[in-house]
Scaffold this motif. Structure first.
Motif, short mmCIF file in Angstrom:
data_model
loop_
_atom_site.label_atom_id
_atom_site.label_comp_id
_atom_site.label_asym_id
_atom_site.label_seq_id
_atom_site.Cartn_x
_atom_site.Cartn_y
_atom_site.Cartn_z
N ARG A 1 0.63 -1.19 -0.11
CA ARG A 1 0.20 0.48 0.01
C ARG A 1 0.94 1.20 0.32
N TYR A 2 0.33 2.06 -0.17
CA TYR A 2 0.57 3.17 0.26
C TYR A 2 1.54 4.49 1.31
N PRO A 3 2.71 4.46 1.88
CA PRO A 3 2.16 4.71 3.06
C PRO A 3 2.48 6.50 2.60
N LEU A 4 1.81 6.94 3.82
CA LEU A 4 1.24 8.70 3.71
C LEU A 4 2.74 9.11 4.25
N LEU A 5 2.96 10.59 3.88
CA LEU A 5 4.79 11.17 4.16
C LEU A 5 4.09 11.83 5.12
N THR A 6 4.68 12.06 5.28
CA THR A 6 5.20 13.53 7.06
C THR A 6 5.08 14.71 5.69
N ILE A 7 5.29 16.20 6.23
CA ILE A 7 5.58 17.04 5.84
C ILE A 7 7.34 17.05 5.74
N ALA B 1 -6.73 22.78 16.00
CA ALA B 1 -7.76 21.99 15.02
C ALA B 1 -6.83 20.94 14.08
N VAL B 2 -6.35 21.17 13.55
CA VAL B 2 -5.66 20.16 12.82
C VAL B 2 -4.77 18.83 13.83
N ALA B 3 -5.17 18.13 13.72
CA ALA B 3 -4.63 16.02 14.20
C ALA B 3 -3.77 15.88 13.75
N TRP B 4 -3.84 16.41 12.14
CA TRP B 4 -2.10 16.10 11.48
C TRP B 4 -2.70 16.51 10.23
N VAL B 5 -1.25 16.51 8.88
CA VAL B 5 -1.03 16.79 7.88
C VAL B 5 -0.13 15.40 7.09
N ARG B 6 -0.69 15.19 5.94
CA ARG B 6 0.27 14.03 5.65
C ARG B 6 0.15 13.99 3.61
N VAL B 7 1.87 13.46 3.34
CA VAL B 7 1.40 13.86 1.91
C VAL B 7 0.70 12.23 1.31
N GLN B 8 -0.02 12.22 0.24
CA GLN B 8 0.07 11.43 -0.35
C GLN B 8 0.35 11.41 -1.51
N PRO B 9 1.41 9.88 -1.71
CA PRO B 9 2.23 10.01 -2.78
C PRO B 9 1.24 9.03 -3.39
N HIS B 10 2.21 9.93 -4.90
CA HIS B 10 1.31 9.02 -6.33
C HIS B 10 1.35 7.86 -6.62
N GLU B 11 1.06 7.32 -7.36
CA GLU B 11 0.98 5.52 -7.23
C GLU B 11 1.79 4.93 -8.02
N GLU B 12 2.53 6.48 -9.09
CA GLU B 12 3.31 5.96 -10.34
C GLU B 12 4.20 6.08 -9.92
N MET B 13 5.12 6.16 -8.40
CA MET B 13 5.95 6.24 -7.77
C MET B 13 6.41 4.67 -7.59
N TYR C 1 -6.65 8.28 -2.82
CA TYR C 1 -7.49 6.92 -3.40
C TYR C 1 -7.51 6.34 -2.52
N ASP C 2 -8.29 4.67 -2.70
CA ASP C 2 -9.14 4.76 -1.35
C ASP C 2 -8.65 4.26 -0.01
N HIS C 3 -8.97 5.04 0.79
CA HIS C 3 -8.58 4.39 2.57
C HIS C 3 -7.27 3.34 2.57
N ASP C 4 -8.18 2.19 1.72
CA ASP C 4 -7.18 1.18 2.01
C ASP C 4 -6.21 0.80 1.72
N ASP C 5 -5.85 2.14 0.48
CA ASP C 5 -4.96 2.43 -0.55
C ASP C 5 -3.64 2.76 0.35
N ASP D 1 0.77 3.36 6.69
CA ASP D 1 0.87 4.73 7.75
C ASP D 1 -0.09 5.17 7.88
N VAL D 2 -1.36 5.26 8.08
CA VAL D 2 -2.74 6.32 8.54
C VAL D 2 -2.33 6.42 9.44
N PRO D 3 -2.25 7.85 10.59
CA PRO D 3 -2.25 7.87 11.53
C PRO D 3 -3.96 7.67 11.61
N ALA D 4 -3.98 7.62 13.41
CA ALA D 4 -5.66 7.98 13.66
C ALA D 4 -6.60 9.17 13.84
#
Length: 135
Positions: free
Chosen positions: A10-16, A56-68, A112-116, A119-122
């Motif tokens: 699956r695609y890991p969410l990346l920190t800033i 008011a923001v719990a977290w911010v993450r970068v969603q990588p592109h699938e081509e990566m 993308y779908d959440h299941d894709d 490393d998704v924080p709560a």
């Protein structure tokens, strides 16, 4: 790549920091807007850091592109930004100034779908995930 393999491909969410620190490839995010007035990576990272510091923001993450994650691909590219917040889309758009980012208004959900993703924080009970993307 390792985190993707450890996360059942699956695609890991990346920190800033993971995405922006040391990244000098300006078209690794919003490539269609780079060179046409979109702020540079450092400015985008600065705005995301400021937003992430908001209570008011719990977290911010970068969603990588699938081509990566395709064989032979070299580099890091983003499809969008995930923002876990209690703020409205309009409030996020205003705080980030999406118009000057040349981004689309934020919308609820992920690119993308959440299941894709792995490393998704709560997501705290009163929060939801919004996505910032560039068209």
């Amino acid at each position: 790549m390792e985190r993707s393999a450890d996360g059942s491909d699956r695609y890991p969410l990346l920190t800033i920091r993971e995405f922006f620190d040391g990244n000098t490839v300006e078209d690794s995010i919003a490539p269609n807007q780079y060179g046409y007035g979109r702020p540079d990576l450092a400015e985008i990272a600065r705005r995301l850091d400021a937003l992430a510091a908001n209570r008011a923001v719990a977290w911010v993450r970068v969603q990588p592109h699938e081509e990566m994650f395709e064989d032979g691909y070299d580099g890091v590219t983003a499809e969008g930004i995930a923002i876990c917040t209690t703020l409205t889309s309009e409030e996020i758009d205003e705080r980030l100034d999406v118009k000057s980012l040349q981004a689309e208004p934020t919308w609820e959900g992920m690119v993308y779908d959440h299941d894709d993703f792995c490393d998704v924080p709560a997501v705290p009970g009163s929060h939801r995930v919004l996505s910032l993307v560039w068209g």
